[in-house]
Write a protein that holds these residues in place. Structure first.
Motif, mmCIF file in Angstrom:
data_model
loop_
_atom_site.group_PDB
_atom_site.id
_atom_site.type_symbol
_atom_site.label_atom_id
_atom_site.label_comp_id
_atom_site.label_asym_id
_atom_site.label_seq_id
_atom_site.Cartn_x
_atom_site.Cartn_y
_atom_site.Cartn_z
ATOM 1 N N ILE A 21 0.850 -1.190 0.000
ATOM 2 C CA ILE A 21 0.000 0.000 0.000
ATOM 3 C C ILE A 21 0.882 1.234 0.000
ATOM 4 C CG2 ILE A 21 -1.738 1.302 1.275
ATOM 5 C CD1 ILE A 21 -2.822 -1.250 2.378
ATOM 6 N N VAL A 22 0.623 2.143 -0.909
ATOM 7 C CA VAL A 22 1.293 3.441 -0.935
ATOM 8 C C VAL A 22 0.350 4.470 -0.332
ATOM 9 C CG1 VAL A 22 2.215 5.283 -2.402
ATOM 10 C CG2 VAL A 22 2.741 2.889 -2.922
ATOM 11 N N VAL A 23 0.863 5.266 0.595
ATOM 12 C CA VAL A 23 0.032 6.253 1.288
ATOM 13 C C VAL A 23 0.844 7.518 1.529
ATOM 14 C CG1 VAL A 23 0.640 5.240 3.537
ATOM 15 C CG2 VAL A 23 -1.403 6.677 3.330
ATOM 16 N N GLY A 24 0.201 8.673 1.360
ATOM 17 C CA GLY A 24 0.869 9.941 1.558
ATOM 18 C C GLY A 24 1.162 10.226 3.020
ATOM 19 N N ALA A 25 2.217 11.023 3.244
ATOM 20 C CA ALA A 25 2.644 11.342 4.600
ATOM 21 C C ALA A 25 1.578 12.088 5.383
ATOM 22 C CB ALA A 25 3.933 12.159 4.556
ATOM 23 N N ASP A 26 0.702 12.825 4.684
ATOM 24 C CA ASP A 26 -0.305 13.643 5.361
ATOM 25 C C ASP A 26 -1.639 12.935 5.529
ATOM 26 O OD1 ASP A 26 1.568 15.623 5.529
ATOM 27 O OD2 ASP A 26 0.851 16.738 3.782
ATOM 28 N N ARG A 27 -1.685 11.641 5.236
ATOM 29 C CA ARG A 27 -2.885 10.852 5.494
ATOM 30 C C ARG A 27 -2.797 10.253 6.889
ATOM 31 N NH1 ARG A 27 -7.199 11.929 2.209
ATOM 32 N NH2 ARG A 27 -6.400 12.399 0.116
ATOM 33 N N THR A 28 -3.939 10.027 7.523
ATOM 34 C CA THR A 28 -3.935 9.531 8.892
ATOM 35 C C THR A 28 -3.762 8.016 8.937
ATOM 36 O OG1 THR A 28 -6.322 9.181 9.021
ATOM 37 C CG2 THR A 28 -5.507 11.392 9.568
ATOM 38 N N ILE A 29 -3.407 7.527 10.117
ATOM 39 C CA ILE A 29 -3.297 6.081 10.323
ATOM 40 C C ILE A 29 -4.653 5.421 10.091
ATOM 41 C CG2 ILE A 29 -2.754 4.280 11.999
ATOM 42 C CD1 ILE A 29 -0.848 6.282 13.346
ATOM 43 N N THR A 30 -5.722 6.096 10.486
ATOM 44 C CA THR A 30 -7.062 5.549 10.281
ATOM 45 C C THR A 30 -7.357 5.363 8.798
ATOM 46 O OG1 THR A 30 -7.927 6.490 12.330
ATOM 47 C CG2 THR A 30 -9.534 5.973 10.622
ATOM 48 N N GLU A 31 -6.918 6.294 7.971
ATOM 49 C CA GLU A 31 -7.138 6.149 6.531
ATOM 50 C C GLU A 31 -6.361 4.960 5.983
ATOM 51 O OE1 GLU A 31 -7.877 10.340 4.490
ATOM 52 O OE2 GLU A 31 -6.172 10.431 5.869
ATOM 53 N N LEU A 32 -5.153 4.750 6.493
ATOM 54 C CA LEU A 32 -4.382 3.578 6.076
ATOM 55 C C LEU A 32 -5.097 2.298 6.499
ATOM 56 C CD1 LEU A 32 -1.881 2.130 4.969
ATOM 57 C CD2 LEU A 32 -0.775 2.514 7.195
ATOM 58 N N GLN A 33 -5.588 2.258 7.735
ATOM 59 C CA GLN A 33 -6.309 1.081 8.223
ATOM 60 C C GLN A 33 -7.549 0.807 7.393
ATOM 61 O OE1 GLN A 33 -9.461 1.007 9.882
ATOM 62 N NE2 GLN A 33 -9.381 -1.159 10.479
ATOM 63 N N SER A 34 -8.218 1.863 6.968
ATOM 64 C CA SER A 34 -9.442 1.705 6.171
ATOM 65 C C SER A 34 -9.156 1.082 4.815
ATOM 66 C CB SER A 34 -10.135 3.062 5.988
ATOM 67 O OG SER A 34 -10.579 3.566 7.235
ATOM 68 N N ALA A 35 -7.907 1.186 4.367
ATOM 69 C CA ALA A 35 -7.525 0.561 3.100
ATOM 70 C C ALA A 35 -7.063 -0.884 3.301
ATOM 71 C CB ALA A 35 -6.418 1.366 2.430
ATOM 72 N N ILE A 36 -6.518 -1.165 4.476
ATOM 73 C CA ILE A 36 -5.991 -2.509 4.734
ATOM 74 C C ILE A 36 -7.114 -3.537 4.802
ATOM 75 C CG2 ILE A 36 -4.826 -3.965 6.432
ATOM 76 C CD1 ILE A 36 -3.133 -1.519 7.205
ATOM 77 N N ASN A 37 -8.139 -3.252 5.618
ATOM 78 C CA ASN A 37 -9.141 -4.276 5.894
ATOM 79 C C ASN A 37 -9.861 -4.812 4.660
ATOM 80 O OD1 ASN A 37 -8.419 -3.929 8.571
ATOM 81 N ND2 ASN A 37 -10.520 -4.157 9.290
ATOM 82 N N PRO A 38 -10.409 -3.951 3.802
ATOM 83 C CA PRO A 38 -11.059 -4.511 2.611
ATOM 84 C C PRO A 38 -10.084 -5.230 1.690
ATOM 85 C CG PRO A 38 -10.956 -2.108 2.483
ATOM 86 C CD PRO A 38 -10.557 -2.480 3.866
ATOM 87 N N ALA A 39 -8.824 -4.818 1.724
ATOM 88 C CA ALA A 39 -7.833 -5.453 0.861
ATOM 89 C C ALA A 39 -7.514 -6.879 1.302
ATOM 90 C CB ALA A 39 -6.550 -4.629 0.826
ATOM 91 N N VAL A 40 -7.643 -7.149 2.606
ATOM 92 C CA VAL A 40 -7.314 -8.490 3.103
ATOM 93 C C VAL A 40 -8.558 -9.301 3.445
ATOM 94 C CG1 VAL A 40 -5.065 -7.742 3.960
ATOM 95 C CG2 VAL A 40 -7.052 -7.690 5.494
ATOM 96 N N GLY A 41 -9.738 -8.693 3.316
ATOM 97 C CA GLY A 41 -10.972 -9.446 3.517
ATOM 98 C C GLY A 41 -11.594 -9.338 4.891
#
Length: 294
Positions: A21-41
């Protein structure tokens, strides 16, 4: 302009299921988590946190989901053993600075405190030419997503099965303590230490124990759907006593982790006396075997 590429790996089977996952420095940890879960099921209906390295519950810093963070503000700060941050307020770049992360360093992610879906993320690359506000995006992946998150996490093919002679003799639930001690008469088994014994109408049965072979030690506990290895201790270049000492330390660490997990789930605080009480059978068995000094 800075973004980061993380490789998110499924802890029980990291070679079979991962996502970049590529994520910008100014995005929050919550936004990163929101991308992880659907990606792994996985769904988004449970509590979670991001921590240091692969420390999970032992993390000195926990970036909690906003829901849990708001609830934790009402708790007694004197009982906390870690620093708590709101994952909804902390930017990815800020987290990296706070933890001093460099390329190939790791963070951990634990989702659902009951089922404990564990992942860790390797900081694979710092992308100085990507915008800092870049939304999290999957750029590479391996493995099928989890089909049913309500099944317990599967262990990977590389995880050791129960060592013989245990694999073929242990019942699915508990084993009589007398039978467990009897395993010491078998070749290669040096010590067996019952750790969680329960009195029943048929005598004492055990649901947690440690076993020492000539070159390896294991801490084993009964979970659904059966017995599982929770800790393996390498005995290479160790004497029999040194391996037993290392195995006893692994048991004590596991007991402390159990107390911490239980505290997080129930909201209670378990002090050192509570953890020491969990060591009673361990200390008694060591004393019985003539190793009370360990």
């Amino acid at each position: 302009m800075t973004a980061y590429r993380f490789r998110i790996k499924f802890d029980p089977d990291p070679t079979s299921l991962w996502r970049d996952i590529v994520v910008g420095a100014d995005r929050t940890i919550t936004e990163l988590q929101s991308a992880i879960n659907p990606a792994v099921g996985l769904d988004q209906g449970h509590l979670w946190f991001v921590g240091e390295d692969e420390d999970y519950w032992d993390s000195a810093v926990k970036y909690q989901c906003p829901q849990e963070y708001e609830e934790s503000l009402s708790g007694d700060p004197l009982l906390r053993t870690e620093r708590i941050e709101n994952a909804g307020d902390v930017m990815i770049g800020e987290m990296i600075r706070q933890l001093g992360l460099e390329q190939y360093d790791r963070i951990c992610y634990l989702y659902d405190y009951g089922d404990e879906w564990r992942f860790y993320a390797i900081l694979k690359e710092v992308l100085s030419d990507e915008p800092s506000d870049k939304e999290p995006a999957i750029v590479k992946e391996k493995g099928d997503p989890i089909n049913d998150q309500y099944d317990p996490p599967e262990t990977g093919e590389s995880d050791p099965p129960l060592p013989e002679p245990l694999y073929s003799v242990l019942p699915e639930t508990a084993v009589p303590v007398a039978d467990l001690r009897g395993l010491e008469e078998r070749d290669r088994v040096v010590h067996v230490i019952p750790l969680l014994s329960l009195e029943t109408g048929f005598g004492a049965v055990c649901e947690r124990f440690a076993i020492q072979f000539e070159d390896t030690g294991y801490v084993i506990e009964n979970f659904q759907p059966g017995w599982q290895i929770v800790e393996e201790v390498d005995g290479v270049d160790k004497t029999e006593e040194e391996l037993l000492a290392a195995l006893a330390d692994a048991v004590r660490e596991w007991h402390a982790e159990i107390a911490e997990i239980s505290g997080a789930v129930t909201g209670q605080h378990f002090d050192e006396e509570t953890v020491e009480a969990m060591h009673v059978e361990l200390e008694a068995e060591l004393e019985r075997k003539g190793y009370g000094h360990l």
